[in-house]
Design an enzyme around this catalytic site. Structure first.
Site, short mmCIF file in Angstrom:
data_model
loop_
_atom_site.label_atom_id
_atom_site.label_comp_id
_atom_site.label_asym_id
_atom_site.label_seq_id
_atom_site.Cartn_x
_atom_site.Cartn_y
_atom_site.Cartn_z
NE ARG A 225 -4.29 -1.31 0.13
CZ ARG A 225 -4.48 -2.30 -0.76
NH1 ARG A 225 -3.61 -2.52 -1.72
NH2 ARG A 225 -5.57 -3.04 -0.70
CG HIS A 273 -3.67 -0.35 -6.89
ND1 HIS A 273 -3.97 0.26 -5.70
CD2 HIS A 273 -3.81 -1.68 -6.66
CE1 HIS A 273 -4.28 -0.66 -4.79
NE2 HIS A 273 -4.20 -1.85 -5.35
#
Ligand code: NDP
Ligand code: OXD
Length: 310
Positions: A225, A273
């Site tokens: 993350r 992502h």
């Protein structure tokens, strides 16, 4: 008749409706904002649902992440106490992630960035090739994703170690556990790959202090993350030459703002992502099974402890 909420800005509701109704004919899947009476919803399937999404869902019993990470659920200050939290744990995603991490490892190992630059400059250069067996890969997070990445990379002959909270026993992969063993793990890591979940303990973990403990010339790969990485500290370490390059799939703010220095940094590769995207076909079985189990009063699969946060 209870209903299932679907709310995601990322995942295709049509594909999910098809995948789930194939497995549970007649399933009442309500795609936000057409949710009807919120009291009828017992199961929620969400990705980054905004604050307040679960308001009025007085019969909600389970909230399932439409991904492997659950930080987006715990992020909601209005998260109701009652519902169980579950997530996807999909071998298909583990394979996709292992491929992506391997791609980054091989690119750095084979000096891809230097050859990419040489091509831009029309320079024909030959650099020394490094030994695979002495290239030390360090994977932070040895769960469903990290363990598979470690197995795949180790099978190619790299010197692989993993760092996690608890000790692991994966053939050919050295295990480091807990904060006490972190410095030893970092000191032997040429390519650091982060596959940690985002929790209070892992927020801002990859900072100047941690980067400074990597050997000079190390590379950083992050697909855990964005908030685990202190971006200014990475930029400073790249600019000083201590860190030789970075491949990043996750960012503190996504989409990465147009003006962000990562976009144009010569030693940073930006990915949007996508290293392991949720796949409705491969993940629908376990979600349908959890809806069935919930309604039959049975234990759910892939539950997440609220205390642990992952
Ligand atoms: P898991 O929960 O299966 O594994 C998490 C691992 O991290 C475990 O090994 C755990 O240790 C370790 N860990 C957690 N906290 C700490 C800590 N404080 N110190 C040391 N180790 C710690 O997660 P997954 O492998 O399924 O997924 C990991 C993350 O990957 C997700 O949470 C998400 O953020 C990210 N992800 C990114 C995607 C992308 O496309 N970029 C796609 C999917 C996921 P232990 O085993 O001892 O509990
Ligand atoms: C996930 C993700 O957590 O896509 O599954 O990041």
């Amino acid at each position: 008749m209870p209903a299932v909420l679907f709310r995601s800005g990322n995942d295709n509701p049509v594909a999910w409706r098809e995948a789930l109704t194939k497995r549970i004919p007649g399933l009442d899947l309500r795609v936000y904002p057409d949710i009807g009476n919120p009291e009828e919803i017992d199961f929620a399937l969400v990705w980054k649902a905004p604050r307040g999404t679960f308001n009025g869902m007085t019969n909600l019993k389970a909230i399932c992440s439409l991904g492997q990470g659950v930080d987006h659920i715990f992020d909601d200050p209005d998260l109701p106490d009652g519902p169980q939290i579950v997530r996807i744990v999909d071998p298909w995603m583990a394979r996709a992630m292992a491929e992506w991490v391997l791609l980054q490892v091989l690119r750095f190992h084979r000096q891809g960035p230097a050859y990419e630059q040489a091509q831009k400059d029309r320079r024909w250069i030959k650099l020394d090739a490094e030994e695979t067996s002495t290239r030390r890969i360090g994977i932070m997070g040895m769960g469903a994703l990290g363990a598979e990445a470690a197995r795949v990379i180790s099978a190619l002959g790299f010197d692989v170690a993993g760092w996690s909270r608890s000790r692991k026993d994966i053939p050919g992969v050295r295990s480091f556990a807990g904060t006490e063993e972190m410095d030893a793990f970092l000191g032997r890591t040429d390519i650091l790959c982060c596959l940690l979940p985002l929790t209070p303990e892992t927020t801002d973990l990859i900072d100047a202090g941690m980067l400074g403990k990597l050997p000079s010339g190390a590379f950083v790969v992050n697909s855990g993350r964005g908030a685990q990485l202190v971006e200014e500290d990475l930029l400073a370490a790249l600019d000083s030459g201590h860190i030789a390059g970075a491949a990043l799939d996750v960012f503190r703010v996504e989409p990465l703002p147009e003006t962000h220095p990562f976009w144009t940094h010569p030693r940073v590769q930006v990915w949007p992502h996508v290293s392991a995207q949720t796949n409705a076909d491969s993940a629908a079985d376990q979600i349908a099974e959890n809806i069935r189990r919930l309604r039959a009063g049975q234990d759910l699969l892939n539950t997440v402890g609220r205390g642990r946060g992952y």
